[in-house]
Design an enzyme around this catalytic site. Sequence first.
Site, PDB file in Angstrom:
ATOM      1  N   PHE A  33      52.168  39.079  38.074  1.00  0.00           N
ATOM      2  CA  PHE A  33      52.033  38.026  39.266  1.00  0.00           C
ATOM      3  C   PHE A  33      52.102  36.600  38.850  1.00  0.00           C
ATOM      4  CE2 PHE A  33      48.410  36.606  42.035  1.00  0.00           C
ATOM      5  CZ  PHE A  33      49.334  36.148  43.113  1.00  0.00           C
ATOM      6  N   THR A  71      51.357  46.506  34.066  1.00  0.00           N
ATOM      7  CA  THR A  71      51.417  46.084  35.567  1.00  0.00           C
ATOM      8  C   THR A  71      52.426  44.954  35.880  1.00  0.00           C
ATOM      9  OG1 THR A  71      49.504  44.407  34.998  1.00  0.00           O
ATOM     10  CG2 THR A  71      48.952  46.589  35.633  1.00  0.00           C
ATOM     11  N   ILE A  86      50.250  42.596  23.250  1.00  0.00           N
ATOM     12  CA  ILE A  86      49.753  41.475  22.693  1.00  0.00           C
ATOM     13  C   ILE A  86      48.912  41.828  21.264  1.00  0.00           C
ATOM     14  CG2 ILE A  86      49.771  39.798  24.544  1.00  0.00           C
ATOM     15  CD1 ILE A  86      46.710  40.694  24.976  1.00  0.00           C
ATOM     16  N   ALA A 111      47.897  37.713  29.868  1.00  0.00           N
ATOM     17  CA  ALA A 111      48.260  39.046  29.773  1.00  0.00           C
ATOM     18  C   ALA A 111      46.716  39.927  29.693  1.00  0.00           C
ATOM     19  CB  ALA A 111      48.898  39.543  28.566  1.00  0.00           C
ATOM     20  N   TYR A 117      34.849  43.742  32.438  1.00  0.00           N
ATOM     21  CA  TYR A 117      35.972  42.676  32.809  1.00  0.00           C
ATOM     22  C   TYR A 117      35.202  41.347  32.566  1.00  0.00           C
ATOM     23  CZ  TYR A 117      39.390  39.790  35.163  1.00  0.00           C
ATOM     24  OH  TYR A 117      40.193  38.837  35.506  1.00  0.00           O
ATOM     25  N   ILE A 153      44.467  41.107  48.694  1.00  0.00           N
ATOM     26  CA  ILE A 153      45.334  40.524  49.789  1.00  0.00           C
ATOM     27  C   ILE A 153      46.616  41.385  49.755  1.00  0.00           C
ATOM     28  CG2 ILE A 153      46.767  38.564  50.390  1.00  0.00           C
ATOM     29  CD1 ILE A 153      44.088  36.880  50.175  1.00  0.00           C
ATOM     30  N   ARG A 159      31.905  48.899  45.759  1.00  0.00           N
ATOM     31  CA  ARG A 159      32.490  49.387  44.322  1.00  0.00           C
ATOM     32  C   ARG A 159      31.391  48.839  43.258  1.00  0.00           C
ATOM     33  NH1 ARG A 159      38.860  47.899  44.706  1.00  0.00           N
ATOM     34  NH2 ARG A 159      38.283  45.814  44.114  1.00  0.00           N
TER      35      ARG A 159
HETATM   36  P1  NAD Z   1      49.115  41.087  36.645  1.00  0.00           P
HETATM   37  O1  NAD Z   1      48.827  42.208  36.275  1.00  0.00           O
HETATM   38  O2  NAD Z   1      50.131  40.775  37.594  1.00  0.00           O
HETATM   39  O3  NAD Z   1      49.720  40.240  35.288  1.00  0.00           O
HETATM   40  C1  NAD Z   1      49.154  40.824  33.996  1.00  0.00           C
HETATM   41  C2  NAD Z   1      50.524  40.864  33.081  1.00  0.00           C
HETATM   42  O4  NAD Z   1      50.007  41.335  31.583  1.00  0.00           O
HETATM   43  C3  NAD Z   1      51.130  42.220  33.371  1.00  0.00           C
HETATM   44  O5  NAD Z   1      52.690  41.810  33.679  1.00  0.00           O
HETATM   45  C4  NAD Z   1      50.945  43.059  32.560  1.00  0.00           C
HETATM   46  O6  NAD Z   1      52.152  43.939  32.339  1.00  0.00           O
HETATM   47  C5  NAD Z   1      50.846  42.371  31.240  1.00  0.00           C
HETATM   48  N1  NAD Z   1      49.924  43.184  30.179  1.00  0.00           N
HETATM   49  C6  NAD Z   1      48.779  43.972  30.448  1.00  0.00           C
HETATM   50  N2  NAD Z   1      48.519  44.352  29.175  1.00  0.00           N
HETATM   51  C7  NAD Z   1      49.133  43.778  28.320  1.00  0.00           C
HETATM   52  C8  NAD Z   1      49.371  43.853  26.751  1.00  0.00           C
HETATM   53  N3  NAD Z   1      48.394  44.674  26.172  1.00  0.00           N
HETATM   54  N4  NAD Z   1      50.259  43.441  26.062  1.00  0.00           N
HETATM   55  C9  NAD Z   1      51.240  42.658  26.820  1.00  0.00           C
HETATM   56  N5  NAD Z   1      51.256  42.717  28.198  1.00  0.00           N
HETATM   57  C10 NAD Z   1      50.333  43.025  28.762  1.00  0.00           C
HETATM   58  O7  NAD Z   1      48.024  40.064  36.955  1.00  0.00           O
HETATM   59  P2  NAD Z   1      47.561  38.624  37.248  1.00  0.00           P
HETATM   60  O8  NAD Z   1      46.850  38.555  38.496  1.00  0.00           O
HETATM   61  O9  NAD Z   1      48.790  37.875  37.176  1.00  0.00           O
HETATM   62  O10 NAD Z   1      46.740  38.053  36.185  1.00  0.00           O
HETATM   63  C11 NAD Z   1      47.073  37.165  35.287  1.00  0.00           C
HETATM   64  C12 NAD Z   1      45.767  36.745  34.483  1.00  0.00           C
HETATM   65  O11 NAD Z   1      44.788  36.044  35.356  1.00  0.00           O
HETATM   66  C13 NAD Z   1      45.062  37.724  33.861  1.00  0.00           C
HETATM   67  O12 NAD Z   1      44.313  37.531  32.532  1.00  0.00           O
HETATM   68  C14 NAD Z   1      43.982  38.177  34.735  1.00  0.00           C
HETATM   69  O13 NAD Z   1      42.623  38.642  34.194  1.00  0.00           O
HETATM   70  C15 NAD Z   1      43.553  36.684  35.356  1.00  0.00           C
HETATM   71  N6  NAD Z   1      43.025  36.393  36.480  1.00  0.00           N
HETATM   72  C16 NAD Z   1      43.648  36.877  37.683  1.00  0.00           C
HETATM   73  C17 NAD Z   1      42.908  36.522  39.012  1.00  0.00           C
HETATM   74  C18 NAD Z   1      43.725  37.205  40.124  1.00  0.00           C
HETATM   75  O14 NAD Z   1      43.085  37.112  41.458  1.00  0.00           O
HETATM   76  N7  NAD Z   1      45.015  37.613  40.107  1.00  0.00           N
HETATM   77  C19 NAD Z   1      41.873  36.114  39.107  1.00  0.00           C
HETATM   78  C20 NAD Z   1      41.131  35.746  37.945  1.00  0.00           C
HETATM   79  C21 NAD Z   1      41.727  35.924  36.483  1.00  0.00           C
HETATM   80  C1  UD1 Z   2      39.952  39.907  41.340  1.00  0.00           C
HETATM   81  C2  UD1 Z   2      40.815  40.266  40.135  1.00  0.00           C
HETATM   82  C3  UD1 Z   2      40.279  39.878  38.780  1.00  0.00           C
HETATM   83  C4  UD1 Z   2      39.752  38.425  38.776  1.00  0.00           C
HETATM   84  C5  UD1 Z   2      38.698  38.295  40.016  1.00  0.00           C
HETATM   85  C6  UD1 Z   2      38.133  36.978  40.270  1.00  0.00           C
HETATM   86  C7  UD1 Z   2      42.797  41.998  41.025  1.00  0.00           C
HETATM   87  C8  UD1 Z   2      43.065  43.199  40.881  1.00  0.00           C
HETATM   88  N1  UD1 Z   2      41.382  41.312  40.544  1.00  0.00           N
HETATM   89  O1  UD1 Z   2      38.570  40.970  41.222  1.00  0.00           O
HETATM   90  O2  UD1 Z   2      41.280  40.054  37.843  1.00  0.00           O
HETATM   91  O3  UD1 Z   2      39.107  38.096  37.586  1.00  0.00           O
HETATM   92  O4  UD1 Z   2      39.210  38.552  41.245  1.00  0.00           O
HETATM   93  O5  UD1 Z   2      37.148  36.964  41.215  1.00  0.00           O
HETATM   94  O6  UD1 Z   2      43.190  40.761  41.184  1.00  0.00           O
HETATM   95  N2  UD1 Z   2      38.241  45.259  48.598  1.00  0.00           N
HETATM   96  C9  UD1 Z   2      38.365  45.960  49.671  1.00  0.00           C
HETATM   97  N3  UD1 Z   2      39.243  46.843  50.150  1.00  0.00           N
HETATM   98  C10 UD1 Z   2      40.263  46.866  49.151  1.00  0.00           C
HETATM   99  C11 UD1 Z   2      40.152  46.205  47.937  1.00  0.00           C
HETATM  100  C12 UD1 Z   2      39.367  45.351  47.541  1.00  0.00           C
HETATM  101  O7  UD1 Z   2      37.185  45.972  50.611  1.00  0.00           O
HETATM  102  O8  UD1 Z   2      41.215  47.796  49.446  1.00  0.00           O
HETATM  103  C13 UD1 Z   2      37.053  44.421  48.416  1.00  0.00           C
HETATM  104  C14 UD1 Z   2      36.590  44.648  46.862  1.00  0.00           C
HETATM  105  O9  UD1 Z   2      35.651  45.270  47.224  1.00  0.00           O
HETATM  106  C15 UD1 Z   2      35.915  43.098  46.698  1.00  0.00           C
HETATM  107  C16 UD1 Z   2      37.091  42.021  47.398  1.00  0.00           C
HETATM  108  O10 UD1 Z   2      37.681  43.235  48.335  1.00  0.00           O
HETATM  109  O11 UD1 Z   2      34.597  43.042  47.354  1.00  0.00           O
HETATM  110  C17 UD1 Z   2      38.036  41.555  46.374  1.00  0.00           C
HETATM  111  O12 UD1 Z   2      38.418  42.717  45.535  1.00  0.00           O
HETATM  112  P1  UD1 Z   2      39.491  42.422  44.527  1.00  0.00           P
HETATM  113  O13 UD1 Z   2      40.812  41.862  45.105  1.00  0.00           O
HETATM  114  O14 UD1 Z   2      39.957  43.777  43.819  1.00  0.00           O
HETATM  115  O15 UD1 Z   2      39.099  41.376  43.745  1.00  0.00           O
HETATM  116  P2  UD1 Z   2      38.050  41.117  42.571  1.00  0.00           P
HETATM  117  O16 UD1 Z   2      37.205  42.531  42.403  1.00  0.00           O
HETATM  118  O17 UD1 Z   2      37.196  39.890  43.201  1.00  0.00           O
END
Ligand code: NAD
Ligand code: UD1
Length: 315
Positions: free
Chosen positions: A14, A38, A58, A78, A145, A190, A272
């Site tokens: 993403f 993913t 990685i 990743a 995590y 979302i 959770r």
């Molecule tokens: P995502 O799952 O879309 O992206 C992660 C990518 O890493 C995927 O394309 C997956 O295939 C790849 N991947 C996973 N394991 C791997 C491995 N062992 N080797 C190579 N590739 C691998 O998730 P995202 O939301 O884009 O997250 C990107 C980064 O941001 C992550 O480090 C995540 O922890 C961090 N992050 C995301 C959020 C959020 O709200 N989305 C919040 C805080 C931190």
């Molecule tokens: C997310 C990220 C994590 C990141 C963190 C930073 C994802 C999958 N996880 O975790 O990588 O480090 O933000 O804050 O992107 N919820 C519901 N119903 C649902 C799904 C979620 O009620 O169907 C609630 C959860 O219990 C939580 C909140 O929504 O309270 C947010 O959940 P989620 O989007 O999974 O985010 P984080 O756990 O905060």
Amino acid sequence: MNCKKALITGGAGFIGSHLADSLTDAGCKVVILDNLTTGNLFNLRQIEEKITFYEGDIRDPEILDKAAKDCDVIFHEAAVVSVPQTVQNPVGSAMVNDIGTLRVLEAARRNSVKRVVLASSCAIYGDDPVLPKNENMEPKPMSPYAVQKLTGEFYARLYRNLYGLETVNLRYFNVYGPRQDPSSPYSGVISIFLTKAAAGQAPVIYGDGSQYRDFVFVQDVVRANLRAAVAERAVGKFFNVGTGGFIRIKDLWEMISGLAGVSAKPEYKPSRPGDIRESVANIDRARSLLGFNPEYSFEKGLKITHDWYRKKQTY
Ligand code: NAD
Ligand code: UD1
């Protein structure tokens, strides 16, 4: 952006795929290493001619060396990103989030990469009642995590001190936008709610729904990364990347169901394990040292994201 060649780990995911779009637009050569757990190549179809893609892990130093060759910067995205998944599998997720991160830093060192920008998370703050969260607070991780992300930050700073590698850690708050994969129950809330709304179905809310998050639009996160790759005063530091605002989960469903015109009532289930209740960022440090200012209001970002998920149903 003054970057000739960049590696994005997790670039088919993403956030990584949006970063790849911006870097190629800026004229930077982009290499992506992703094992597609993913992530999805569909996210890269618009730039497939312009990038070099390695399907691999990685944790594999050989493929990392190929991917990192001649790069000035690595954006390390990743990871196993789901909090509940790391609760279920603390060891397996640590192999990716800790050992994998160490492998990436090692590859940077071996290949004389100048700077590594790492995706960290606001999850490291845990449930500290002090809000908004600022970078001077003591981390209180509540999930594997969060421990793993914090460990990555420590390693990054160690590599700066021991080996002179420039590292910057970005503590993303809850990122949302087009291309977030909604397909697992552990996906970002979302993406799940928008997909449910598009199908006219009710979502599940874990807990009482009053927990809240600082939702930051993916394009703002991309801009924070681009700044972190060049800002002189960013090196060796960690930054909150959020907006300073927050939305409660039950209000989120109200907004989304309103946008989609659905009246389904959510089903409530117990919270959770490892879930934090309240999360909102103080972004003063990112403003002053990165020149970062979020440009997308939540309403604007949600509208763009909603439109994308609605069209996606027709693919
Ligand atoms: P995502 O799952 O879309 O992206 C992660 C990518 O890493 C995927 O394309 C997956 O295939 C790849 N991947 C996973 N394991 C791997 C491995 N062992 N080797 C190579 N590739 C691998 O998730 P995202 O939301 O884009 O997250 C990107 C980064 O941001 C992550 O480090 C995540 O922890 C961090 N992050 C995301 C959020 C959020 O709200 N989305 C919040 C805080 C931190
Ligand atoms: C997310 C990220 C994590 C990141 C963190 C930073 C994802 C999958 N996880 O975790 O990588 O480090 O933000 O804050 O992107 N919820 C519901 N119903 C649902 C799904 C979620 O009620 O169907 C609630 C959860 O219990 C939580 C909140 O929504 O309270 C947010 O959940 P989620 O989007 O999974 O985010 P984080 O756990 O905060």
